[in-house]
Design an enzyme around this catalytic site. Structure first.
Site, PDB file in Angstrom:
ATOM      1  N   HIS A  34       0.865  -1.189   0.000  1.00  0.00           N
ATOM      2  CA  HIS A  34       0.000   0.000   0.000  1.00  0.00           C
ATOM      3  C   HIS A  34       0.897   1.232   0.000  1.00  0.00           C
ATOM      4  CE1 HIS A  34       0.883   0.248   4.258  1.00  0.00           C
ATOM      5  NE2 HIS A  34       0.409  -0.959   4.452  1.00  0.00           N
ATOM      6  N   HIS A  37       4.123   1.387   1.998  1.00  0.00           N
ATOM      7  CA  HIS A  37       5.318   0.736   1.420  1.00  0.00           C
ATOM      8  C   HIS A  37       5.956   1.640   0.369  1.00  0.00           C
ATOM      9  CE1 HIS A  37       2.944  -2.862   2.790  1.00  0.00           C
ATOM     10  NE2 HIS A  37       4.130  -3.160   3.295  1.00  0.00           N
ATOM     11  N   GLY A 147       9.186   1.296   8.399  1.00  0.00           N
ATOM     12  CA  GLY A 147       8.177   2.280   8.798  1.00  0.00           C
ATOM     13  C   GLY A 147       8.216   2.570  10.289  1.00  0.00           C
ATOM     14  N   GLU A 148       7.977   3.849  10.630  1.00  0.00           N
ATOM     15  CA  GLU A 148       7.860   4.200  12.056  1.00  0.00           C
ATOM     16  C   GLU A 148       6.572   3.651  12.659  1.00  0.00           C
ATOM     17  OE1 GLU A 148       8.224   8.436  12.360  1.00  0.00           O
ATOM     18  OE2 GLU A 148      10.410   8.366  12.212  1.00  0.00           O
ATOM     19  N   LYS A 149       5.633   3.285  11.792  1.00  0.00           N
ATOM     20  CA  LYS A 149       4.350   2.775  12.309  1.00  0.00           C
ATOM     21  C   LYS A 149       4.594   1.540  13.183  1.00  0.00           C
ATOM     22  CE  LYS A 149      -0.187   1.283  10.873  1.00  0.00           C
ATOM     23  NZ  LYS A 149      -0.041  -0.171  10.704  1.00  0.00           N
ATOM     24  N   ASP A 150       5.496   0.652  12.730  1.00  0.00           N
ATOM     25  CA  ASP A 150       5.877  -0.504  13.559  1.00  0.00           C
ATOM     26  C   ASP A 150       7.087  -0.067  14.369  1.00  0.00           C
ATOM     27  OD1 ASP A 150       3.922  -2.262  12.485  1.00  0.00           O
ATOM     28  OD2 ASP A 150       5.131  -2.399  10.679  1.00  0.00           O
ATOM     29  N   GLN A 153       9.412  -2.639  16.013  1.00  0.00           N
ATOM     30  CA  GLN A 153      10.196  -3.346  14.980  1.00  0.00           C
ATOM     31  C   GLN A 153      11.375  -2.487  14.524  1.00  0.00           C
ATOM     32  OE1 GLN A 153       8.648  -5.780  11.588  1.00  0.00           O
ATOM     33  NE2 GLN A 153       9.022  -3.936  10.386  1.00  0.00           N
ATOM     34  N   SER A 185      -3.181   1.143   6.651  1.00  0.00           N
ATOM     35  CA  SER A 185      -2.954  -0.256   6.989  1.00  0.00           C
ATOM     36  C   SER A 185      -3.868  -1.081   6.109  1.00  0.00           C
ATOM     37  CB  SER A 185      -3.310  -0.479   8.465  1.00  0.00           C
ATOM     38  OG  SER A 185      -3.578  -1.840   8.692  1.00  0.00           O
ATOM     39  N   ARG A 187      -5.551  -3.363   7.032  1.00  0.00           N
ATOM     40  CA  ARG A 187      -6.742  -3.729   7.813  1.00  0.00           C
ATOM     41  C   ARG A 187      -7.869  -2.696   7.703  1.00  0.00           C
ATOM     42  NH1 ARG A 187      -4.330  -5.992  13.461  1.00  0.00           N
ATOM     43  NH2 ARG A 187      -2.884  -7.411  12.477  1.00  0.00           N
TER      44      ARG A 187
HETATM   45  O1  PAF Z   1       7.329  -5.063   8.390  1.00  0.00           O
HETATM   46  C1  PAF Z   1       7.275  -6.100   7.691  1.00  0.00           C
HETATM   47  O2  PAF Z   1       6.566  -6.184   6.683  1.00  0.00           O
HETATM   48  C2  PAF Z   1       8.069  -7.337   8.121  1.00  0.00           C
HETATM   49  O3  PAF Z   1       8.107  -7.450   9.500  1.00  0.00           O
HETATM   50  C3  PAF Z   1       9.492  -7.347   7.521  1.00  0.00           C
HETATM   51  C4  PAF Z   1      10.326  -6.205   8.019  1.00  0.00           C
HETATM   52  C5  PAF Z   1       9.407  -7.304   6.008  1.00  0.00           C
HETATM   53  C6  PAF Z   1      10.208  -8.651   7.910  1.00  0.00           C
HETATM   54  O4  PAF Z   1       9.533  -9.772   7.441  1.00  0.00           O
END
Ligand code: PAF
Length: 281
Positions: A34, A37, A147-150, A153, A185, A187
């Site tokens: 989306h 990305h 992304g800062e959204k996650d 992560q 998202s 979702r």
């Molecule tokens: O954010 C994501 O889509 C996934 O966690 C990633 C970083 C591609 C790892 O599989």
């Protein structure tokens, strides 16, 4: 746009780029792309001369096999979007390229992976770092965008990159939002019209927290403020709220003296939405 499936094809393409004096930006994804990305792709394109996107639905980061199977996929549409965005190369490795037979190596940030969302999804961040370390090794990029959204992560990947001394700059890309402020998202399309309207409470609570932080406040007051705003919306159920140090995600209390990350998860009609905001005094 080149479409690659194997590590050796990926290595030789990346080597050729480097020999030609190009720099490489990596955007790891699990597909079903989306605009969020595409913002990662645009950030990689600004920072480097060649952009490599990976599409790999990583089983190691899913708790339940059912979630992995239900994960949406649309390869044709993803490739068309990436071609239109001017991406140079897409790596879509089969499972056995990423996790070869007899594979037994995992990569884990032992503290950061197991706090906050990591407590609700055991093993999730270990799966993320295990695959991201492998993708880093396949492509050997100069820059990688997340992304800062996650938010957790992003911090976990930064920690791993530092710890393993990958010579890669990790760029955190701001969350892409709908015009009314809802974070994009896949979702969101599942929300009914009334729940969609109710989601505005997310950005309302984060905006209020931002303003309170700028005027001077405490962490405890920020928790109260956000909880009050979210619970004022009858269609919203607050599932998680964490306010932690913005860099290492450690617990903070008392007056807000340094940048803090607010991470929130709220359910609307059975759909769980995440959002985050970094606030500073
Ligand atoms: O954010 C994501 O889509 C996934 O966690 C990633 C970083 C591609 C790892 O599989």
């Amino acid at each position: 746009m080149k479409i690659l499936r194997t590590i050796s094809e990926c290595r030789s393409t990346a080597d050729a780029y480097r020999q030609a004096g190009e720099t490489i930006g990596l955007v790891p994804t699990m597909g079903f792309l989306h605009d969020g990305h595409l913002a990662l792709v645009a950030a990689a394109q600004r920072a480097t001369t060649r952009t490599v996107v990976t599409i790999f639905v990583n089983p190691a980061q899913f708790g339940e096999a059912a979630d992995l199977e239900a994960y949406p996929r649309n390869e044709e549409r993803d490739l068309a979007m990436l071609r239109d965005a001017g991406v140079d190369c897409v790596l879509m490795p089969p499972l056995e390229e990423v996790y070869p037979n007899g594979d037994e190596t995992i990569v884990e940030t032992t503290r950061m992976a197991n706090i906050l969302h990591g407590q609700v999804r055991p093993g999730h961040f270990r799966g993320v770092t295990t695959v991201v370390a492998r993708l880093f090794n396949f492509v050997q990029p100069d820059v990688a965008c997340f992304g800062e959204k996650d938010y957790q992560q992003l911090q976990v990947v930064k920690q791993m990159t530092r710890d393993l001394a990958f010579p890669i700059d990790i760029i955190g890309v701001p969350t892409v939002r709908e015009p009314d402020g809802l974070a994009m998202s896949s979702r969101n399309v599942r929300l009914g019209p009334e729940d969609r309207q109710a989601t505005l409470v997310l950005s309302r609570s984060l905006n209020a927290a931002d303003q309170a932080a700028a005027e001077g406040t405490t962490i405890e007051a920020l928790y109260d403020l956000i909880k009050t705003i979210i619970t004022s919306e009858p269609r919203a159920t607050l599932r998680g709220l964490d306010i932690v140090a913005g860099d290492d995600l450690t617990e903070i209390t008392g007056p807000l003296t340094t940048c803090a990350a607010i991470m929130i998860s709220v359910e609307f009609g059975g759909i769980l939405l995440l959002d985050q905001r970094v606030v500073s005094p």
